[in-house]
Enzyme design. Structure first.
Site, PDB file in Angstrom:
ATOM      1  N   ARG A 290       0.828  -1.204   0.000  1.00  0.00           N
ATOM      2  CA  ARG A 290       0.000   0.000   0.000  1.00  0.00           C
ATOM      3  C   ARG A 290       0.860   1.251   0.000  1.00  0.00           C
ATOM      4  O   ARG A 290       1.827   1.337   0.741  1.00  0.00           O
ATOM      5  CB  ARG A 290      -0.938  -0.002   1.217  1.00  0.00           C
ATOM      6  CG  ARG A 290      -1.902  -1.177   1.166  1.00  0.00           C
ATOM      7  CD  ARG A 290      -2.927  -1.149   2.278  1.00  0.00           C
ATOM      8  NE  ARG A 290      -3.757  -2.346   2.187  1.00  0.00           N
ATOM      9  CZ  ARG A 290      -4.721  -2.663   3.038  1.00  0.00           C
ATOM     10  NH1 ARG A 290      -4.997  -1.841   4.054  1.00  0.00           N
ATOM     11  NH2 ARG A 290      -5.432  -3.759   2.880  1.00  0.00           N
ATOM     12  N   ARG A 305       2.035   0.615  10.349  1.00  0.00           N
ATOM     13  CA  ARG A 305       1.680   1.073   9.009  1.00  0.00           C
ATOM     14  C   ARG A 305       2.874   0.955   8.081  1.00  0.00           C
ATOM     15  O   ARG A 305       3.737   1.819   8.052  1.00  0.00           O
ATOM     16  CB  ARG A 305       1.181   2.521   9.079  1.00  0.00           C
ATOM     17  CG  ARG A 305       0.445   3.007   7.841  1.00  0.00           C
ATOM     18  CD  ARG A 305      -0.046   4.427   8.019  1.00  0.00           C
ATOM     19  NE  ARG A 305      -0.998   4.553   9.103  1.00  0.00           N
ATOM     20  CZ  ARG A 305      -2.319   4.358   8.963  1.00  0.00           C
ATOM     21  NH1 ARG A 305      -2.820   4.051   7.784  1.00  0.00           N
ATOM     22  NH2 ARG A 305      -3.125   4.461   9.999  1.00  0.00           N
ATOM     23  N   GLU A 377      -7.008  -1.369  14.892  1.00  0.00           N
ATOM     24  CA  GLU A 377      -7.584  -2.265  13.884  1.00  0.00           C
ATOM     25  C   GLU A 377      -6.612  -3.385  13.505  1.00  0.00           C
ATOM     26  O   GLU A 377      -5.442  -3.146  13.215  1.00  0.00           O
ATOM     27  CB  GLU A 377      -7.936  -1.459  12.634  1.00  0.00           C
ATOM     28  CG  GLU A 377      -8.444  -2.328  11.502  1.00  0.00           C
ATOM     29  CD  GLU A 377      -8.681  -1.534  10.214  1.00  0.00           C
ATOM     30  OE1 GLU A 377      -8.732  -0.291  10.284  1.00  0.00           O
ATOM     31  OE2 GLU A 377      -8.814  -2.183   9.164  1.00  0.00           O
ATOM     32  N   SER A 380     -10.717  -6.326   9.268  1.00  0.00           N
ATOM     33  CA  SER A 380     -11.869  -5.601   8.760  1.00  0.00           C
ATOM     34  C   SER A 380     -12.691  -6.601   7.967  1.00  0.00           C
ATOM     35  O   SER A 380     -12.204  -7.173   7.006  1.00  0.00           O
ATOM     36  CB  SER A 380     -11.381  -4.452   7.871  1.00  0.00           C
ATOM     37  OG  SER A 380     -12.401  -3.539   7.631  1.00  0.00           O
ATOM     38  N   ARG A 419       0.453  -6.766  12.417  1.00  0.00           N
ATOM     39  CA  ARG A 419      -0.186  -6.182  13.587  1.00  0.00           C
ATOM     40  C   ARG A 419      -0.437  -7.230  14.673  1.00  0.00           C
ATOM     41  O   ARG A 419      -0.423  -6.907  15.867  1.00  0.00           O
ATOM     42  CB  ARG A 419      -1.493  -5.490  13.189  1.00  0.00           C
ATOM     43  CG  ARG A 419      -1.229  -4.231  12.371  1.00  0.00           C
ATOM     44  CD  ARG A 419      -2.458  -3.390  12.152  1.00  0.00           C
ATOM     45  NE  ARG A 419      -2.120  -2.204  11.366  1.00  0.00           N
ATOM     46  CZ  ARG A 419      -2.982  -1.247  11.025  1.00  0.00           C
ATOM     47  NH1 ARG A 419      -4.257  -1.351  11.409  1.00  0.00           N
ATOM     48  NH2 ARG A 419      -2.594  -0.209  10.322  1.00  0.00           N
TER      49      ARG A 419
END
Length: 452
Positions: A290, A305, A377, A380, A419
RNA sequence: GGAGGGGUGGCUGAGCGGUUGAAAGCGGCGGUCUUGAAAACCGUUGUGGGGGUGACUCCACCCAGGGUUCGAAUCCCUGCCCCUCCGCCA
């Protein structure tokens, strides 16, 4: 860019998924959309108002009217051409002259060509318009502006009390020499990291643990390509709107996947599945890439991130009437991983303003991070209803029924590995700097403790 | 990278400019026969869209996108994919 979307027009708006059309590649698929817009213009307008958003709906409707009119004319001309051409064939076989008919048909053919060209232009505009409209939220989704309006659905586990100051994962990891951010930056750049020793091993252990657990629940293991073409990115909704979030190759033009959702959902692009095949459950490990455009200054330190991270994904193709039950069980499957790892989490129902572009309903699962003293998070889980299925043209056929229907697609992280690793380091850290390995991972790790 | 050969309905496989949306076989479905089953025989069997209460009818689709032609599954161009041989290579 198309005229309807340019200028000050705001694109964020709500529109039923049923008008989201596949692209131009699938000829004829716009009729249904046109009808829907004509018959539901008021519904759409009120949906727009509720969101405080605008789009040139009437301009779109006018364009659709033109398109339908021209399409009808072209069809009539084609019919004429077909009939007369057959006549010409007959005459010629009988050795008679057909010159007059031939020259008549020449003008007809020219007119058809002319209309087709106009039509192509219009279709490009309408298709572009539709591709940039997000999915409509399900009725059970709370209205809201941003993450502050999300609602907590449930909590599991109790955050541990520390009798020392809990460290951030990067401090723990650097002390243990299992993650090397400096070298990651040297090799590539910011937001890249090198996993070393037990860190690399933990990454691999998590991947295997998650895949083993998911496959034991009936998810078929997939290892897909991680470079995909433009059609696949459009099918799941990343393109055309979110190109700036993606890495891509130049020659040939491919895209690096931001999630396994892309290649795995596109497995069935342009396919018609049998009713007896559904539901289809897939799980896939892939690296994800990303750009993280617009997130400067956010989570600059640590593993939270990254431009490249590993994730195990869950993907489902189901019948429409089952999709909301399937969303619950999909979310439960993701939560089960955290439970087995003994990591406290909460599950949050995203509000209308915080949901992704393609989703109709999304649960985020947030894991407790002692280093940050907050939930972050880690998964999802979304039901896309037929939004992706329309774009990617994924259908199924009911036993004994005529015609086909779009499937509903769902997916969720099960889980984001980086994560999860962060959560383990922070939740299982000890005063002496070592990290206890969760029970279920010990056979994968060949150890009970990470120490220097 | 070089040289060839291909992509047709669920499958196999004809067709190579005009009643071909597509022969034939297999498979599937329905029926006859049978105590039941098999075999045999008869019928049927793609997708999307438009119009009609309906019988029905029209348009598009033979990998994809362009082109030639009154007319294209059939001819031309481009792309994608597959196969064979040579070279190279993890």
């Amino acid at each position: 860019m198309n005229e309807l979307l340019s200028g000050p027009v705001i694109l964020k708006l709500i529109m039923p998924a049923s008008i989201i059309s596949a692209t131009l590649r699938f000829k004829g698929d716009h009729m249904l959309d046109a009808r829907f817009v004509r018959e539901n213009i008021d519904v759409l307008k009120s949906a727009l108002g509720k969101r405080g958003a605008t789009a040139d709906l009437s301009g779109f409707a006018a364009l659709e009217e033109d398109r339908l009119r021209l399409l009808k004319e072209a069809e009539e001309l084609r019919n004429k051409r077909n009939v007369v051409s057959e006549e010409i064939g007959k005459l010629k076989r009988q050795g008679q002259s057909a010159d007059q008919l031939v020259s008549d048909m020449k003008t007809v053919a020219d007119r058809i060509k002319e209309i087709d060209e106009t039509l192509r232009g219009i279709e490009e505009q309408t298709s572009n318009f539709l591709l940039n409209i997000p999915n409509i939220p399900h009725g059970s989704v709370p209205e809201g502006k941003d993450e502050n309006d999300n609602t907590e659905t449930r909590r599991w586990g109790t955050p541990r009390e520390f009798d020392f100051t809990a460290l951030n994962h990067w401090d723990i990891a650097e002390a243990l020499d299992i993650i090397d951010f400096e070298r990651g930056a040297k090799i590539t750049g910011a937001r890249f990291a090198v996993m070393k020793g037990m860190g690399a091993r933990l990454e691999r252990a998590l991947m295997n643990f998650m895949l083993d657990l998911n496959t034991s629940k009936g998810f078929k293991e997939i290892f897909p390509p991680i470079l995909v073409n433009r059609e696949s990115m459009t099918g799941t909704g990343q393109l055309p709107k979110f190109a700036e979030e993606l890495f891509r190759t130049v020659d040939p033009e491919f895209y690096l996947i931001p999630t396994a959702e892309v290649p795995v959902t596109n497995i069935h692009r342009n396919e018609i599945l049998g009713e007896d095949q559904l539901p289809v459950y897939y799980t896939a490990y892939t690296p994800c890439f990303r750009r993280e455009a617009g997130s400067h200054g956010k989570d600059v330190r640590g593993l939270i991130r990254q431009h490249q991270f590993n994730k195990v994904e869950l993907v489902k193709f189901v019948k429409p009437e089952d999709s909301y039950n399937e969303l619950e069980s999909l979310t439960a499957a993701a939560e089960d991983i955290l439970q087995k790892l003994g990591l406290p989490y909460r599950t949050v129902l995203l509000c209308t303003g915080d949901m992704g572009f393609s989703s109709a309903k999304t649960y985020d699962i947030e894991v407790w991070l002692p280093g940050q003293q907050r939930y972050r998070e880690i998964s999802s889980c979304s039901n896309f209803e037929d939004f992706q299925a329309r774009r990617a043209n994924i259908r199924f056929k009911r036993e004994g029924k005529k015609g086909t229907e779009f499937v509903h697609t769902l997916n969720g992280s099960g889980l984001a590995i980086g994560r999860t690793l962060v959560a383990i380091l922070e939740n299982y850290q000890q005063k002496d700097g070592t990290v206890v390995i969760p029970e279920v991972l010990r056979s994968y790790m060949g150890a009970e403790l990470i120490k220097n």
